[in-house]
Design a protein around this motif. Structure first.
Motif, PDB file in Angstrom:
ATOM      1  N   ASN A 163     -21.018   3.239  12.114  1.00 17.58           N
ATOM      2  CA  ASN A 163     -21.152   4.384  13.428  1.00 17.58           C
ATOM      3  C   ASN A 163     -20.459   5.618  12.992  1.00 17.58           C
ATOM      4  OD1 ASN A 163     -18.459   3.683  13.413  1.00 17.58           O
ATOM      5  ND2 ASN A 163     -18.215   2.945  15.372  1.00 17.58           N
ATOM      6  N   GLY A 164     -20.358   5.981  12.142  1.00 12.10           N
ATOM      7  CA  GLY A 164     -19.423   7.012  11.466  1.00 12.10           C
ATOM      8  C   GLY A 164     -18.221   7.456  11.423  1.00 12.10           C
ATOM      9  N   LYS A 165     -17.610   6.404  12.002  1.00 14.54           N
ATOM     10  CA  LYS A 165     -16.037   6.431  12.222  1.00 14.54           C
ATOM     11  C   LYS A 165     -15.365   5.692  10.999  1.00 14.54           C
ATOM     12  CE  LYS A 165     -16.704   6.547  17.271  1.00 14.54           C
ATOM     13  NZ  LYS A 165     -16.080   6.112  18.697  1.00 14.54           N
ATOM     14  N   PRO A 166     -14.096   6.071  10.977  1.00 12.87           N
ATOM     15  CA  PRO A 166     -13.240   5.464  10.051  1.00 12.87           C
ATOM     16  C   PRO A 166     -13.057   4.138  10.425  1.00 12.87           C
ATOM     17  CG  PRO A 166     -12.386   7.477  10.535  1.00 12.87           C
ATOM     18  CD  PRO A 166     -13.476   7.265  11.473  1.00 12.87           C
ATOM     19  N   THR A 167     -13.033   3.065   9.249  1.00 11.24           N
ATOM     20  CA  THR A 167     -12.784   1.859   9.723  1.00 11.24           C
ATOM     21  C   THR A 167     -11.145   1.736   9.549  1.00 11.24           C
ATOM     22  OG1 THR A 167     -12.539   1.071   7.224  1.00 11.24           O
ATOM     23  CG2 THR A 167     -14.741   1.253   8.407  1.00 11.24           C
ATOM     24  N   LYS A 168     -10.707   0.291   9.626  1.00 18.55           N
ATOM     25  CA  LYS A 168      -9.338   0.159   9.459  1.00 18.55           C
ATOM     26  C   LYS A 168      -8.693   0.170   8.073  1.00 18.55           C
ATOM     27  CE  LYS A 168      -9.907  -4.999   8.990  1.00 18.55           C
ATOM     28  NZ  LYS A 168      -9.747  -6.288   9.561  1.00 18.55           N
ATOM     29  N   TRP A 169      -9.841   0.300   7.234  1.00 19.37           N
ATOM     30  CA  TRP A 169      -9.271   0.466   5.840  1.00 19.37           C
ATOM     31  C   TRP A 169      -9.020   1.602   5.266  1.00 19.37           C
ATOM     32  CZ3 TRP A 169      -8.097  -3.521   3.082  1.00 19.37           C
ATOM     33  CH2 TRP A 169      -8.752  -5.059   3.560  1.00 19.37           C
ATOM     34  N   TYR A 170      -9.467   2.761   6.040  1.00 19.22           N
ATOM     35  CA  TYR A 170      -9.443   4.169   5.768  1.00 19.22           C
ATOM     36  C   TYR A 170      -7.864   4.398   5.560  1.00 19.22           C
ATOM     37  CZ  TYR A 170     -10.171   9.289   5.780  1.00 19.22           C
ATOM     38  OH  TYR A 170     -10.467  10.517   5.374  1.00 19.22           O
ATOM     39  N   ALA A 171      -7.100   4.180   6.542  1.00 14.58           N
ATOM     40  CA  ALA A 171      -5.827   4.687   6.428  1.00 14.58           C
ATOM     41  C   ALA A 171      -4.944   4.129   5.300  1.00 14.58           C
ATOM     42  CB  ALA A 171      -4.952   4.491   7.655  1.00 14.58           C
ATOM     43  N   PRO A 172      -5.102   2.663   5.083  1.00 17.60           N
ATOM     44  CA  PRO A 172      -4.442   2.012   3.833  1.00 17.60           C
ATOM     45  C   PRO A 172      -4.890   2.639   2.476  1.00 17.60           C
ATOM     46  CG  PRO A 172      -5.328   0.322   5.463  1.00 17.60           C
ATOM     47  CD  PRO A 172      -5.733   1.834   5.891  1.00 17.60           C
ATOM     48  N   VAL A 173      -6.368   2.822   2.437  1.00 21.59           N
ATOM     49  CA  VAL A 173      -6.859   3.376   1.346  1.00 21.59           C
ATOM     50  C   VAL A 173      -5.990   5.001   1.051  1.00 21.59           C
ATOM     51  CG1 VAL A 173      -9.057   4.233   0.178  1.00 21.59           C
ATOM     52  CG2 VAL A 173      -8.885   1.938   0.981  1.00 21.59           C
ATOM     53  N   LYS A 174      -6.052   5.570   2.090  1.00 20.07           N
ATOM     54  CA  LYS A 174      -5.630   6.849   1.805  1.00 20.07           C
ATOM     55  C   LYS A 174      -4.086   7.064   1.585  1.00 20.07           C
ATOM     56  CE  LYS A 174      -4.764  11.377   4.605  1.00 20.07           C
ATOM     57  NZ  LYS A 174      -4.973  11.831   5.885  1.00 20.07           N
ATOM     58  N   ALA A 175      -3.564   5.782   1.971  1.00 20.90           N
ATOM     59  CA  ALA A 175      -2.147   5.690   1.523  1.00 20.90           C
ATOM     60  C   ALA A 175      -1.961   5.275   0.111  1.00 20.90           C
ATOM     61  CB  ALA A 175      -1.342   4.902   2.439  1.00 20.90           C
ATOM     62  N   ALA A 176      -2.949   4.576  -0.283  1.00 22.93           N
ATOM     63  CA  ALA A 176      -2.898   4.066  -1.721  1.00 22.93           C
ATOM     64  C   ALA A 176      -3.138   5.358  -2.579  1.00 22.93           C
ATOM     65  CB  ALA A 176      -3.864   2.895  -2.003  1.00 22.93           C
ATOM     66  N   ASN A 177      -4.157   6.101  -2.084  1.00 18.12           N
ATOM     67  CA  ASN A 177      -4.731   7.460  -3.084  1.00 18.12           C
ATOM     68  C   ASN A 177      -3.672   8.385  -2.890  1.00 18.12           C
ATOM     69  OD1 ASN A 177      -6.882   6.392  -3.447  1.00 18.12           O
ATOM     70  ND2 ASN A 177      -8.194   7.344  -1.978  1.00 18.12           N
ATOM     71  N   ASN A 178      -2.864   8.602  -1.832  1.00 15.28           N
ATOM     72  CA  ASN A 178      -1.829   9.537  -1.879  1.00 15.28           C
ATOM     73  C   ASN A 178      -0.588   9.062  -2.896  1.00 15.28           C
ATOM     74  OD1 ASN A 178      -2.646  11.015   0.176  1.00 15.28           O
ATOM     75  ND2 ASN A 178      -1.837  10.277   1.793  1.00 15.28           N
ATOM     76  N   TRP A 179      -0.301   7.939  -2.874  1.00 12.76           N
ATOM     77  CA  TRP A 179       0.627   7.294  -3.863  1.00 12.76           C
ATOM     78  C   TRP A 179       0.024   7.655  -5.559  1.00 12.76           C
ATOM     79  CZ3 TRP A 179       4.610   5.903  -6.593  1.00 12.76           C
ATOM     80  CH2 TRP A 179       4.575   5.057  -7.646  1.00 12.76           C
ATOM     81  N   LEU A 180      -1.209   7.623  -5.567  1.00 13.66           N
ATOM     82  CA  LEU A 180      -1.723   7.789  -6.966  1.00 13.66           C
ATOM     83  C   LEU A 180      -1.507   9.414  -7.283  1.00 13.66           C
ATOM     84  CD1 LEU A 180      -4.585   5.356  -7.257  1.00 13.66           C
ATOM     85  CD2 LEU A 180      -2.388   5.214  -8.251  1.00 13.66           C
ATOM     86  N   ILE A 181      -1.957  10.028  -6.237  1.00 12.14           N
ATOM     87  CA  ILE A 181      -2.015  11.427  -6.311  1.00 12.14           C
ATOM     88  C   ILE A 181      -0.337  12.013  -6.497  1.00 12.14           C
ATOM     89  CG2 ILE A 181      -2.033  13.749  -5.043  1.00 12.14           C
ATOM     90  CD1 ILE A 181      -4.532  12.527  -3.617  1.00 12.14           C
ATOM     91  N   SER A 182       0.547  11.229  -6.097  1.00 13.23           N
ATOM     92  CA  SER A 182       1.885  11.654  -6.085  1.00 13.23           C
ATOM     93  C   SER A 182       2.466  11.749  -7.810  1.00 13.23           C
ATOM     94  CB  SER A 182       2.845  11.002  -5.246  1.00 13.23           C
ATOM     95  OG  SER A 182       3.135   9.751  -5.747  1.00 13.23           O
ATOM     96  N   ILE A 183       1.732  10.748  -8.391  1.00  4.73           N
ATOM     97  CA  ILE A 183       2.191  10.477  -9.735  1.00  4.73           C
ATOM     98  C   ILE A 183       1.134  10.682 -10.841  1.00  4.73           C
ATOM     99  CG2 ILE A 183       4.064   8.768  -9.014  1.00  4.73           C
ATOM    100  CD1 ILE A 183       1.778   6.535 -10.014  1.00  4.73           C
ATOM    101  N   GLN A 184      -0.031  11.535 -10.387  1.00  3.63           N
ATOM    102  CA  GLN A 184      -1.323  11.703 -11.253  1.00  3.63           C
ATOM    103  C   GLN A 184      -0.917  12.268 -12.417  1.00  3.63           C
ATOM    104  OE1 GLN A 184      -4.478  13.853  -9.190  1.00  3.63           O
ATOM    105  NE2 GLN A 184      -2.990  15.506  -8.408  1.00  3.63           N
ATOM    106  N   ASP A 185       0.009  13.393 -12.319  1.00  2.00           N
ATOM    107  CA  ASP A 185       0.293  14.311 -13.688  1.00  2.00           C
ATOM    108  C   ASP A 185       0.827  13.265 -14.739  1.00  2.00           C
ATOM    109  OD1 ASP A 185       0.760  16.689 -14.951  1.00  2.00           O
ATOM    110  OD2 ASP A 185       2.774  15.768 -15.334  1.00  2.00           O
ATOM    111  N   ILE A 186       1.501  12.245 -14.250  1.00  2.00           N
ATOM    112  CA  ILE A 186       2.132  11.337 -15.430  1.00  2.00           C
ATOM    113  C   ILE A 186       0.972  10.443 -16.007  1.00  2.00           C
ATOM    114  CG2 ILE A 186       3.716   9.394 -15.811  1.00  2.00           C
ATOM    115  CD1 ILE A 186       5.851  10.722 -13.777  1.00  2.00           C
ATOM    116  N   ILE A 187       0.480   9.828 -14.807  1.00  2.00           N
ATOM    117  CA  ILE A 187      -0.768   8.856 -15.087  1.00  2.00           C
ATOM    118  C   ILE A 187      -1.706   9.295 -16.133  1.00  2.00           C
ATOM    119  CG2 ILE A 187      -2.367   7.168 -14.207  1.00  2.00           C
ATOM    120  CD1 ILE A 187       0.451   6.131 -14.176  1.00  2.00           C
TER     121      ILE A 187
END
Length: 297
Positions: A163-187
């Motif tokens: 229906n074009g709207k974010p699912t319940k998974w959108y926020a958790p995946v965003k949080a996971a990605n924010n974690w990876l972004i925060s350490i991306q230079d090292i990784i």
């Protein structure tokens, strides 16, 4: 159709600002020598199409697997980590987001991963050296949301519902990605060396017996001796670096790393906190399925 794709991929990859790639199937099928057949399939693709990264998918939870049974999941991680090092290109696994990936109405039982299981999947991939994560599916097809002929489940899977709207998974995946972004230079700038494990279940399922980084990390002491921890071993600008994963995706766990010498230690936690300490060991408490990045100086 690998020859046709080879021509398209060559044109796109030579453009400099685009990438073309195929997502490789996991290893399955009825063959006399499945390992050889699958390896030939992967090798032919890499050699002929020269991708800039390797993409594959394997979804451990879709077939009712758990962290006590998912040996094939780790076989795939090991296999593609090895191929990435052989050809000096990164590998980007897919992580399953939701469940019921079938073109039918909901008339069966299937395990849908929890938020912590999704994070556990992401963190295991990074521990094995992945340089990118993909999520399946990004958008939920209409036919995968059918509960019955008149009802759609818009939260069943994916990041964006049909229906074009974010699912319940959108926020958790965003949080996971924010974690990876925060350490991306090292990784992204670390050299991945190997993977350690400690715990009766984690060592058995991942088929890893090695517990130490010789001369530096002498021991991993998990609070839960059954589940324990998976630890990716890296070097960042020559500094020993460890990606520590709580193998238990249902409970918090204290994990201690013991070192042969005294180090200045930076600990980056998945909850966003950072700890600066020093000594011959570091102690961290990780939430279910979560990880911490430990940098020695």
């Amino acid at each position: 159709h690998i020859d046709t794709f080879d021509k398209l991929a060559t044109m796109i990859n030579n453009s400099g600002n685009m990438n073309a790639y195929v997502n490789l199937f996991p290893k399955f099928g009825e063959y006399e020598d499945l390992d050889t057949v699958y390896d030939n399939y992967v090798e032919e693709y890499i050699i002929k199409c020269a991708p800039k990264f390797i993409s594959y998918d394997y979804y451990p939870f879709i077939d009712e697997q758990t962290n006590k049974t998912c040996t094939t999941y780790y076989e795939h991680l090991k296999y593609f980590a090895k191929k990435a090092k052989k050809y000096d290109i990164p590998f980007w696994p897919f992580v399953e987001v939701g469940g019921y990936f079938w073109m039918a109405e909901e008339s069966f039982d299937q395990r849908t991963p929890t938020y912590n299981q999704m994070l556990w999947n992401v963190n295991n991939c990074i521990a094995f050296g992945a340089k990118g994560i993909q999520y399946f599916p990004m958008m939920q097809p209409t036919y995968w949301g059918a509960v019955d002929k008149n009802t759609q489940d818009f939260d069943r899977m994916g990041l964006i519902a049909s229906n074009g709207k974010p699912t319940k998974w959108y926020a958790p995946v965003k949080a996971a990605n924010n974690w990876l972004i925060s350490i991306q230079d090292i990784i992204m700038n670390s050299k991945h060396l190997t993977v350690l494990a400690k715990g009766t279940v984690s060592q058995k399922i991942a088929a890893i017996s090695r517990e130490s980084d010789e001369g530096i990390l002498n021991g991993i002491i998990p609070e839960n001796e059954e589940y324990g921890s998976i630890v990716g071993v890296m070097r960042y600008n020559g500094n020993p670096t460890y990606y520590v994963v709580n193998y238990d995706y249902e409970n918090d766990q204290k994990i201690t790393l013991k070192f042969e010498n005294k180090y200045d230690i930076d600990i980056y936690y998945q909850n966003g906190n950072t700890e600066v300490t020093a000594g011959t060991e570091c102690n961290m408490t990780l939430k279910p399925g979560h990880a911490a990045l430990v940098l020695l100086k």
